[in-house]
Design an enzyme around this catalytic site. Structure first.
Site: not given
Ligand code: ARG
Length: 459
Positions: A111, A156-157, A278, A284, A291, A323
């Protein structure tokens, strides 16, 4: 199936479809360099804090360096079956140095690790975006300078309003992209906070030296709250938002270039290399690339909205929803990188049809405001002047004439204050010249803005 790093409490293997659905390796492989650099710093810190031995740390760090080199050699390939880049690197490490590799994750969780990796990625991506915007600005400035003598209607516009210098119009995009650069740069303040050491969510029981890791990885500070650190993705959203605003600017510029290249306007010729033909209409020459830039703006907005929505209502702290940050982030970066490269190359090759642009300033009563100002100068109140000029315009429209094509007698019939000096006064170039208020289109001011712009991109 690769064995799970978290498999201990599970009795059954993951279903194949579940495994694929859960995995992020397909896209988070791109974080390998950040993941490994972060791991090296973490490992050195563990040794310094005597949590592992120096000998162990140097074997881990050497093996990580080797893994990084191997991955660099073949960026596009990664072993299927892994869950994410974090587990992939750890497995590779254990393959190289055995169970010692398993000590790396001491005092760390995926984490805080993933937050670190993404922050390092955003930092690098932001650097690249800042450079690319600057290159685009350079080509805008060059184009403005090269065409300093040209004028065109300001709108403008999308109705002809008043004549302006082309350089002034182009420098408007310099200002927009200047703010874009500021925004991306300011975001870095919030990106550059080290989350590592927050562990899963509550901090670590080990005596970690977070300041040391921050210093080694170039972070300005360490996060103050472990729960926030592992669940914060504001910095991703800010990147997506800044990218959206940037794309909005690129899209407006693209749209103007599309309009200017139309036969109805005929202000510019787009280089062949940036157009397509085209399959049916031989005549064209279509501005497809512009675009596409305009079109891809929608996809960048989409990523911002999608990920804002993902984050909405998530309880603290980490949730797997997060994730989803990566595909939004990576695709946004790839998109804005491509768009900036393409538009910069295109800007370098645009050529203007100065005569057509000038002619457009002479048709459509763009100097009407100036005629009102002329009367004000001769002591008529502005409201009265506005009314009188309105009547003159109506008369001219009925006569199918432009203002400068009216005789002095005709003009005098509306206001005795009008004299023959009015003809010079109403020349579009003179109207531009007089607009020398700061920030205006007067040539003196535009030259100053050009110099200022050059100075700004010099560092
Ligand atoms: N692949 C996970 C993500 O991108 C990594 C973290 C995972 N942590 C967990 N407690 N499952 O968030």
């Amino acid at each position: 199936m690769v064995q799970k790093i978290w498999g201990g409490r599970f009795q059954k293997d993951m279903d194949e479809i579940v495994e694929r659905f859960n995995a992020s390796i397909r896209f988070d492989y791109r974080l390998y360099a950040q993941d490994i650099e972060g791991s090296m710093a973490h490992c050195r810190m563990l040794a310094k804090q005597k949590i592992i031995s120096h000998e162990e740390a140097s074997r881990i760090v050497d093996a990580l360096a080797e893994i990084k080199r191997e991955m660099e050699r073949d960026e596009s390939s990664f072993e299927e079956g892994h869950e994410d880049i974090h587990t992939l690197v750890e497995k590779a490490l254990v393959e190289k140095i055995g169970t010692l590799g398993e000590k790396l994750h001491t005092g760390r969780s995926r984490n805080d690790q993933v937050s670190l990796d993404v922050r390092m990625y955003v930092r690098k991506a932001t650097g690249r975006v800042l450079d690319l915007i600057k290159e685009m600005q350079e080509s805008l400035i060059n184009l403005a300078e090269k065409n300093m003598g040209l004028m065109l209607p300001g709108y403008t516009h999308l109705q002809r309003a008043q004549p302006v210098l082309l350089a002034h119009h182009l420098l408007a995009y310099f200002e927009m992209t200047k703010r874009d650069r500021q925004r991306f740069r300011e975001n870095l303040k919030r990106v550059n906070i080290l989350p590592l050491g927050s562990a899963a969510l509550a901090g670590s029981t080990f005596n970690l030296d977070r300041e040391m890791v921050a210093k080694e990885l170039g972070f300005d500070a360490i996060s103050d709250n472990s729960m926030d650190a592992v669940s914060d993705r504001d910095f991703v959203l800010e990147f997506l938002f800044s990218s959206s605003v940037l794309m909005m600017h690129l899209s407006r510029l693209s749209e103007e270039l599309v309009i200017w290249s139309s036969q109805e306007f005929g202000f510019i010729d787009l280089p062949d290399a940036f157009c397509t033909g085209s399959s049916i209409m031989p005549q064209k020459k279509n501005p497809d690339l512009l675009e596409l830039i305009r079109g891809k703006t929608g996809r960048v907005y989409g990523h911002l909205m999608a990920f804002l929505t993902t984050m909405k209502g998530l309880p603290l702290t980490y949730n797997k929803d997060m994730q989803e940050d990566k595909e939004a982030l990576f695709d946004t970066f790839d998109t804005i990188e491509d768009c900036l490269v393409v538009i910069t190359r295109l800007i370098k090759e645009i050529s203007f049809n100065g005569e057509t642009m000038k002619r457009a300033t002479e048709e459509g009563y763009l100097v009407a405001t100036d005629l009102a100002d002329y009367l004000v100068m001769k002591d008529v109140t502005f409201r009265q002047a506005h009314e009188t000029v309105g009547k003159i315009i109506l008369f001219a429209i009925n006569q199918k004439k432009e203002l400068h094509q009216l005789t002095l007698k005709e003009m005098k019939s509306f206001s005795r204050q009008i004299d023959k000096d009015v003809y010079e006064w109403l020349e579009p170039a003179m109207c531009i010249k007089r607009r020398n208020s700061p920030g205006g289109t007067g040539p003196e001011m535009v030259k100053k803005s050009l110099q200022k712009a050059k100075k700004e991109i010099a560092f």
